[in-house]
Scaffold this motif. Structure first.
Motif, PDB file in Angstrom:
ATOM      1  N   UNK A 101      20.929   7.832  20.952  1.00 24.91           N
ATOM      2  CA  UNK A 101      21.888   8.883  20.656  1.00 24.91           C
ATOM      3  C   UNK A 101      21.311  10.263  20.977  1.00 24.91           C
ATOM      4  N   UNK A 102      20.050  10.462  20.650  1.00 23.90           N
ATOM      5  CA  UNK A 102      19.392  11.742  20.920  1.00 23.90           C
ATOM      6  C   UNK A 102      19.311  11.995  22.423  1.00 23.90           C
ATOM      7  N   UNK A 103      18.947  10.982  23.169  1.00 21.19           N
ATOM      8  CA  UNK A 103      18.838  11.125  24.622  1.00 21.19           C
ATOM      9  C   UNK A 103      20.209  11.397  25.246  1.00 21.19           C
ATOM     10  N   UNK A 104      21.210  10.684  24.744  1.00 17.20           N
ATOM     11  CA  UNK A 104      22.571  10.874  25.253  1.00 17.20           C
ATOM     12  C   UNK A 104      23.025  12.311  25.003  1.00 17.20           C
ATOM     13  N   UNK A 105      22.804  12.810  23.792  1.00 19.29           N
ATOM     14  CA  UNK A 105      23.217  14.165  23.443  1.00 19.29           C
ATOM     15  C   UNK A 105      22.535  15.204  24.327  1.00 19.29           C
ATOM     16  N   UNK A 106      21.254  14.993  24.599  1.00 20.57           N
ATOM     17  CA  UNK A 106      20.510  15.932  25.439  1.00 20.57           C
ATOM     18  C   UNK A 106      21.081  15.961  26.852  1.00 20.57           C
ATOM     19  N   UNK A 107      21.344  14.784  27.396  1.00 18.65           N
ATOM     20  CA  UNK A 107      21.911  14.708  28.739  1.00 18.65           C
ATOM     21  C   UNK A 107      23.312  15.312  28.782  1.00 18.65           C
ATOM     22  N   UNK A 108      24.119  14.989  27.779  1.00 16.36           N
ATOM     23  CA  UNK A 108      25.488  15.505  27.722  1.00 16.36           C
ATOM     24  C   UNK A 108      25.477  17.034  27.676  1.00 16.36           C
ATOM     25  N   UNK A 109      24.633  17.605  26.855  1.00 15.47           N
ATOM     26  CA  UNK A 109      24.562  19.059  26.720  1.00 15.47           C
ATOM     27  C   UNK A 109      24.174  19.707  28.038  1.00 15.47           C
TER      28      UNK A 109
END
Length: 288
Positions: free
Chosen positions: A267-275
């Motif tokens: 989830x953390x990695x996804x959020x970073x990429x999304x941002x």
């Protein structure tokens, strides 16, 4: 019609596609060229969505609005998926307005449809839920031929090695097109349709210039609820050899199912990429 067997996935211009019948018979380059050259009518409505973003749902809603009927259609959207039809001339016999659909990037939309400023309905969905929904779908659908563990699939998603290009490439391309053609493309949100379907269906009808009575609006809202479509609509199991038949197209349709799959680190990695990828986007996407 014979069932489809698993085959190697087609690729074109660095993007992997689903082995739909057109791709199998003509190859990806010719299939996409034929879609671009398709002779669109001015009255055509094309539904453009990324995979698992609600195309079946939109197709049912728009079909009911156009025909002003209170019952679900007998056919499926797959019969009008542009990149899935080997010979697009079969669509010539359909009455106007034709309701067509595609998951192809905007750059492959029929040239004549864009020239005509034909209507496009684009539904966008929380990509975390799309990621999970596509994972479950791909495990069951032989035309995807993609049964891998969740951890491997997640890494493929993060690197953009999924069907029809990455979600980011698709949606940013659609956003750029909507800026260039603001009155041609109507963007709506899957989550809004779940929360307030009646209001969203009325807005969609307004975009399509369709007058809808309060009673018909009630009928369409009720008939196209996820639960009703899940119980009444037939999955395409007779056309493909399914590994599992249950829940093929209409599995859950929930908001927030990603929480049952993502680890804290994922989830953390996804959020970073999304941002990073969506930093300049005006889309109003929330993760619930």
């Amino acid at each position: 019609m014979p069932v489809l067997e698993p085959v190697p996935l087609p690729e074109y211009d660095g993007v992997t596609y689903i082995s739909l019948r057109a791709f199998r018979e003509k190859g990806p380059e010719q299939t996409i060229k034929d879609v671009k050259d398709f002779q669109s009518r001015e009255t055509d409505i094309i539904i453009c969505t990324y995979l698992k973003a609600g195309v079946h749902w939109l197709d049912e809603i728009i079909t009911m609005l156009v025909n002003k009927t209170k019952t679900l259609a007998s056919g499926t959207k797959g019969q009008r998926t542009l990149e899935g039809i080997p010979e697009l001339s079969v669509l010539d016999s359909l009455p106007s307005p034709r309701i067509l659909n595609t998951h192809l990037s905007f750059k492959y939309i029929p040239t004549k449809h864009v020239q005509n400023k034909g209507k496009i309905v684009h539904m966008i969905r929380n990509p975390k839920d799309i990621c999970v929904s596509l994972y479950h779908h791909a495990k069951k659908d032989v035309v995807m031929n993609y049964d891998v563990p969740w951890e491997k699939y997640f890494e493929n998603w993060m690197s953009g090695k999924v069907f029809y290009s990455s979600w980011y490439d698709y949606e940013l391309g659609m956003e750029e097109a909507s800026i260039q053609y603001p009155r041609m493309i109507y963007t709506c949100y899957y989550e809004d349709f779940k929360r307030e379907p009646k209001n969203q269906i009325r807005k969609l009808a307004d975009f399509l210039d369709i007058n809808v009575s309060d009673q018909l609006l009630e009928n369409i809202t009720e008939e196209t609820s996820f639960e009703n479509m899940q119980s009444k609509k037939t999955d395409n199991t007779k056309f493909v050899n399914m590994k599992e038949a249950e829940g093929f197209i209409y599995r859950k349709g929930d908001i927030g199912d990603w929480k049952n799959h993502f680890t804290v680190n994922q989830n953390s990695r996804f959020d970073t990429q999304f941002k990073d990828r969506m930093k300049d986007s005006k889309y109003n996407i929330t993760f619930e």
